[in-house]
Design a protein around this motif. Sequence first.
Motif, PDB file in Angstrom:
ATOM      1  N   ALA A  55     -46.913  42.887  69.725  1.00  0.00           N
ATOM      2  CA  ALA A  55     -45.732  42.049  69.923  1.00  0.00           C
ATOM      3  C   ALA A  55     -45.096  42.316  71.281  1.00  0.00           C
ATOM      4  CB  ALA A  55     -44.727  42.305  68.802  1.00  0.00           C
ATOM      5  N   LEU A  85     -47.346  40.653  73.874  1.00  0.00           N
ATOM      6  CA  LEU A  85     -47.204  39.195  73.852  1.00  0.00           C
ATOM      7  C   LEU A  85     -45.925  38.767  74.559  1.00  0.00           C
ATOM      8  CD1 LEU A  85     -48.327  38.414  70.196  1.00  0.00           C
ATOM      9  CD2 LEU A  85     -49.427  37.538  72.263  1.00  0.00           C
ATOM     10  N   SER A 130     -53.387  41.339  73.932  1.00  0.00           N
ATOM     11  CA  SER A 130     -52.197  40.582  73.552  1.00  0.00           C
ATOM     12  C   SER A 130     -51.421  40.120  74.782  1.00  0.00           C
ATOM     13  CB  SER A 130     -51.303  41.431  72.653  1.00  0.00           C
ATOM     14  OG  SER A 130     -51.965  41.749  71.452  1.00  0.00           O
ATOM     15  N   THR A 133     -46.633  33.337  65.517  1.00  0.00           N
ATOM     16  CA  THR A 133     -46.873  34.777  65.440  1.00  0.00           C
ATOM     17  C   THR A 133     -45.935  35.424  64.434  1.00  0.00           C
ATOM     18  OG1 THR A 133     -47.656  34.906  67.735  1.00  0.00           O
ATOM     19  CG2 THR A 133     -46.860  36.946  66.732  1.00  0.00           C
ATOM     20  N   GLN A 144     -46.738  34.642  60.795  1.00  0.00           N
ATOM     21  CA  GLN A 144     -47.860  35.406  60.274  1.00  0.00           C
ATOM     22  C   GLN A 144     -47.496  36.870  60.074  1.00  0.00           C
ATOM     23  OE1 GLN A 144     -51.698  34.724  62.037  1.00  0.00           O
ATOM     24  NE2 GLN A 144     -51.377  32.515  62.256  1.00  0.00           N
ATOM     25  N   MET A 159     -55.588  32.821  65.305  1.00  0.00           N
ATOM     26  CA  MET A 159     -54.622  33.923  65.326  1.00  0.00           C
ATOM     27  C   MET A 159     -54.726  34.741  64.042  1.00  0.00           C
ATOM     28  SD  MET A 159     -51.398  31.820  66.932  1.00  0.00           S
ATOM     29  CE  MET A 159     -50.191  33.124  66.650  1.00  0.00           C
ATOM     30  N   SER A 192     -55.791  38.647  63.673  1.00  0.00           N
ATOM     31  CA  SER A 192     -54.915  39.593  62.987  1.00  0.00           C
ATOM     32  C   SER A 192     -55.671  40.379  61.921  1.00  0.00           C
ATOM     33  CB  SER A 192     -53.740  38.840  62.349  1.00  0.00           C
ATOM     34  OG  SER A 192     -52.937  39.704  61.585  1.00  0.00           O
TER      35      SER A 192
END
Length: 213
Positions: free
Chosen positions: A65, A68, A121, A143, A146, A199, A203
């Motif tokens: 995260a 990203l 990422s 994102t 999910q 995605m 994951s």
Amino acid sequence: MNARILSPLDRLLIGLERALETVAGNPEAARPSPAADVDEAEMDDTERRHAAGLMRINHTGEVCAQALYDGQAALARSEENREHLQHAAAEETDHLAWCAERLKELDSRPSLLNPLWYAGSYAIGALAALAGDPVSLGFVVETERQVEAHLEEHLDRLPPQDDRSRAVLAQMQADEVRHAENAKERGGIDLPFPIPSLMHVSSLVMKTVAYRI
């Protein structure tokens, strides 16, 4: 004094510093851990290893995260959206610190592949930003949706007595819902097929590997 306008080199150096802090540093949370006032439960070795595996996945998820958001912020089209992404990244730093703390309490460690997860990422975030702010914000929405779903799964899979880990994940889940809502309100679009499915597959790969390594 006027704020200094950062050059591309400045942003690159700041990005490298953030990457090192995320992958190899000791992140500090701005908010206290949700588990601060929750008693540690007794767990056997199997339960502790399982809880640690789940928290390692979530720690890796927060590394991703950060990457990203950093990649998206670096190439955001507007300063307003860049600031929005950076604010969200600051809250993700809290999550990263909470997960790292919980891993130590469980006598475990982060994923050894975190540098690889970060690099991949960051590249994905930068590509999303190049597609424009609506797509980039839409990527945030998908994102976070999910992530919210996999946190719900982990809340169910934790050992029943592990209330400390559960408190951390519950607060993380609430924050992710808010991040998705904020990005949607700022103009995030629904990503076209097959991006959400890709995605999801990515994951699953990350979760499978990070649980063990």
